[in-house]
Scaffold this motif. Structure first.
Motif, short mmCIF file in Angstrom:
data_model
loop_
_atom_site.label_atom_id
_atom_site.label_comp_id
_atom_site.label_asym_id
_atom_site.label_seq_id
_atom_site.Cartn_x
_atom_site.Cartn_y
_atom_site.Cartn_z
N PHE A 181 0.04 -9.79 -20.43
CA PHE A 181 -0.39 -8.86 -19.40
C PHE A 181 0.77 -7.94 -19.03
O PHE A 181 1.93 -8.34 -19.05
CB PHE A 181 -0.87 -9.60 -18.15
CG PHE A 181 -2.25 -10.16 -18.27
CD1 PHE A 181 -2.45 -11.41 -18.83
CD2 PHE A 181 -3.34 -9.46 -17.82
CE1 PHE A 181 -3.72 -11.94 -18.95
CE2 PHE A 181 -4.62 -9.97 -17.92
CZ PHE A 181 -4.82 -11.22 -18.49
N LEU A 182 0.44 -6.71 -18.70
CA LEU A 182 1.45 -5.74 -18.28
C LEU A 182 1.58 -5.80 -16.76
O LEU A 182 0.61 -5.54 -16.05
CB LEU A 182 1.05 -4.33 -18.72
CG LEU A 182 2.04 -3.23 -18.38
CD1 LEU A 182 3.31 -3.40 -19.20
CD2 LEU A 182 1.43 -1.85 -18.64
N PRO A 183 2.75 -6.15 -16.23
CA PRO A 183 2.92 -6.21 -14.77
C PRO A 183 2.89 -4.81 -14.17
O PRO A 183 3.61 -3.92 -14.60
CB PRO A 183 4.29 -6.87 -14.59
CG PRO A 183 5.02 -6.57 -15.86
CD PRO A 183 3.99 -6.52 -16.95
N LEU A 184 2.04 -4.61 -13.18
CA LEU A 184 1.91 -3.32 -12.51
C LEU A 184 2.00 -3.50 -11.01
O LEU A 184 1.69 -4.57 -10.47
CB LEU A 184 0.57 -2.67 -12.85
CG LEU A 184 0.33 -2.21 -14.28
CD1 LEU A 184 -1.10 -1.71 -14.42
CD2 LEU A 184 1.30 -1.13 -14.68
N ASP A 185 2.43 -2.46 -10.32
CA ASP A 185 2.36 -2.52 -8.85
C ASP A 185 0.91 -2.37 -8.43
O ASP A 185 0.04 -1.96 -9.19
CB ASP A 185 3.21 -1.39 -8.24
CG ASP A 185 2.70 -0.02 -8.62
OD1 ASP A 185 1.72 0.44 -8.00
OD2 ASP A 185 3.27 0.59 -9.55
N LYS A 186 0.64 -2.75 -7.20
CA LYS A 186 -0.74 -2.83 -6.71
C LYS A 186 -1.46 -1.50 -6.79
O LYS A 186 -2.63 -1.43 -7.19
CB LYS A 186 -0.72 -3.34 -5.27
CG LYS A 186 -2.11 -3.48 -4.64
CD LYS A 186 -2.03 -4.24 -3.32
CE LYS A 186 -1.13 -3.53 -2.34
NZ LYS A 186 -1.12 -4.22 -1.03
N GLN A 187 -0.80 -0.41 -6.43
CA GLN A 187 -1.45 0.88 -6.39
C GLN A 187 -1.90 1.33 -7.78
O GLN A 187 -3.04 1.77 -7.97
CB GLN A 187 -0.52 1.92 -5.78
CG GLN A 187 -1.17 3.28 -5.57
CD GLN A 187 -0.22 4.27 -4.93
OE1 GLN A 187 0.99 4.09 -4.96
NE2 GLN A 187 -0.77 5.33 -4.35
N THR A 188 -1.00 1.21 -8.77
CA THR A 188 -1.35 1.64 -10.12
C THR A 188 -2.46 0.76 -10.70
O THR A 188 -3.38 1.26 -11.35
CB THR A 188 -0.12 1.60 -11.03
OG1 THR A 188 0.92 2.37 -10.45
CG2 THR A 188 -0.44 2.13 -12.41
N PHE A 189 -2.38 -0.56 -10.47
CA PHE A 189 -3.42 -1.46 -10.97
C PHE A 189 -4.78 -1.10 -10.39
O PHE A 189 -5.80 -1.08 -11.10
CB PHE A 189 -3.07 -2.90 -10.64
CG PHE A 189 -4.15 -3.89 -11.01
CD1 PHE A 189 -4.30 -4.31 -12.32
CD2 PHE A 189 -5.03 -4.37 -10.05
CE1 PHE A 189 -5.30 -5.20 -12.67
CE2 PHE A 189 -6.03 -5.26 -10.39
CZ PHE A 189 -6.17 -5.68 -11.71
N LEU A 190 -4.81 -0.81 -9.09
CA LEU A 190 -6.09 -0.46 -8.46
C LEU A 190 -6.64 0.84 -9.01
O LEU A 190 -7.87 1.00 -9.14
CB LEU A 190 -5.90 -0.36 -6.94
CG LEU A 190 -5.68 -1.69 -6.22
CD1 LEU A 190 -5.42 -1.46 -4.73
CD2 LEU A 190 -6.86 -2.63 -6.41
#
Length: 385
Positions: A181-190
């Protein structure tokens, strides 16, 4: 000529047989459904299959509830897996060795502890899952094409599969069958999740969605087992030819159809994944790749005819949203990765700040784009974001 000092474990043979076939004398060869290497003489294939069948039947006399899993000899390890009734998958691994000097001269010491049963059992299970992703099951292939059709399907699939994976090697990662999985910050993931949800809501025939960046999973709506199979299939056989390396593509100079993987008017691949009934069902997989990012869409077989009949009305929106949205998402994700790498260096604080500022500006454009493309008013836009 210097003698070899060591040898690594290697795949000696791999075969699939049906223990219910060839019950009469002289018909034993009918048991063999697939054998690797294919150049092996038929008599040798029959002997290997007969030995494997004898071992599994003998072991069943001591344990009626579980199948025989492995056989150890000094030079080989043989693992067994029965995924469907009477159909066995067997893999034989040659044990690696090391030459050591002894009083009598060079002696081969076989490193049997380096060949773990659980690792090669997982290889067999992964191979079966990969087969079911494209062909549902051995029974389904047998039902549709008969014995000869099943043999042809097995030969076509496993001849390619065995060249794409190194089944003679393995470790604990193969046992757990993990995905990256690619770790993303919450805003980008949403934002990624929101874009895919809007896409799925716009075209109800879409059963599942997924987004990958450089073969790392950002979001996937499939169940865990289907996710593992699909991720492995994409990495080893599909996306290896779509690395995304090179200059960015321009939507105005490259047709969107060239970015889809498959064949047909709107290219697709037929796969089998779990539907609402938790059983394997046929789905059409649409893969769209651009600049290292991949959007996966599955359309259920039941909805396929209905979706095709509305193609003229929906395809423009589908292709436009995937093409433009995917391009923006891949750029945002790429900049986030670059930002995280730069943040690891204390000397690059100012550069990181500048990139973060640019990223925020770029995300604002992303919101404006969604507003124009989907025709969402301000109240709905705030609700989505």
């Amino acid at each position: 000529m210097a003698a070899e000092s060591s040898s690594q474990p290697y795949l000696k043979n791999f075969f699939i047989f049906n223990s219910s076939y060839g019950q009469k004398e002289g018909q034993e060869h009918e048991k063999v459904l697939y054998y690797h290497p294919s150049s092996t003489e038929l008599d040798t294939q029959v002997r290997q299959v007969g030995l494997a069948e004898a071992i599994t039947r003998f072991a069943s006399q001591f344990n009626k509830t579980e199948d025989c899993e492995s056989l150890h000899t000094q030079k080989t390890r043989q693992v067994f897996y029965q995924p469907e009734q009477n159909i066995w998958m067997v893999m034989t691994i040659g044990v690696g060795w090391i030459s050591r000097e002894r009083d009598m001269g060079l002696v081969k010491e076989y490193q049997g502890e380096e060949v773990q049963d659980v690792v090669y059992q997982s290889h067999l299970k992964h191979a079966y899952r990969a087969f079911t992703l494209l062909h549902s099951s051995f029974a389904a292939a047998l039902s549709s094409g008969g014995v000869q059709g099943l043999k042809a399907t097995l030969n076509s699939f496993f001849s390619t599969y065995l060249t794409s994976v190194n089944v003679s090697q393995g470790d604990i990662l193969d046992v757990w069958s993990g995905v990256s999985f690619l770790p993303l910050d919450k805003q980008t993931f949403l934002r990624v999740h929101c874009c895919l949800s809007l896409l799925q809501a716009t075209v109800p025939a879409i059963a599942h969605t997924a987004f990958l960046f450089n073969t790392n999973i950002v979001w996937c709506g499939l169940c865990a087992e289907d996710l593992r199979s699909l991720s492995h299939y994409l990495k080893t056989q599909i996306l290896c030819g779509h690395s995304g390396v090179g200059p960015p593509e321009s939507p105005t100079t490259t047709s969107y159809l060239t970015r889809f993987v498959g064949s047909g008017t709107t290219p697709s691949l037929l796969i089998y994944v779990r539907g609402e009934t938790d059983s394997l069902e046929p789905h059409h997989l649409l893969l769209y790749t651009l600049q290292g990012a991949t959007v996966c869409l599955t359309i259920s077989g039941v909805e396929e005819q209905r979706w095709l009949s509305k193609r003229c009305r929906t395809t423009g929106l589908l292709d436009g949203l995937v093409m433009e949205g995917n391009s923006l998402l891949s750029s945002i994700t790429g900049m986030q990765i670059l930002s995280k790498l730069l943040m690891r260096s204390i000397e690059c604080v100012q550069i990181t700040s500048a990139i973060s500022s640019w990223l925020n500006k770029y995300m604002s454009k992303k919101i404006l784009f969604d507003h124009m493309l989907l025709g969402i008013d301000n109240d709905q836009l705030v609700c989505y974001y």
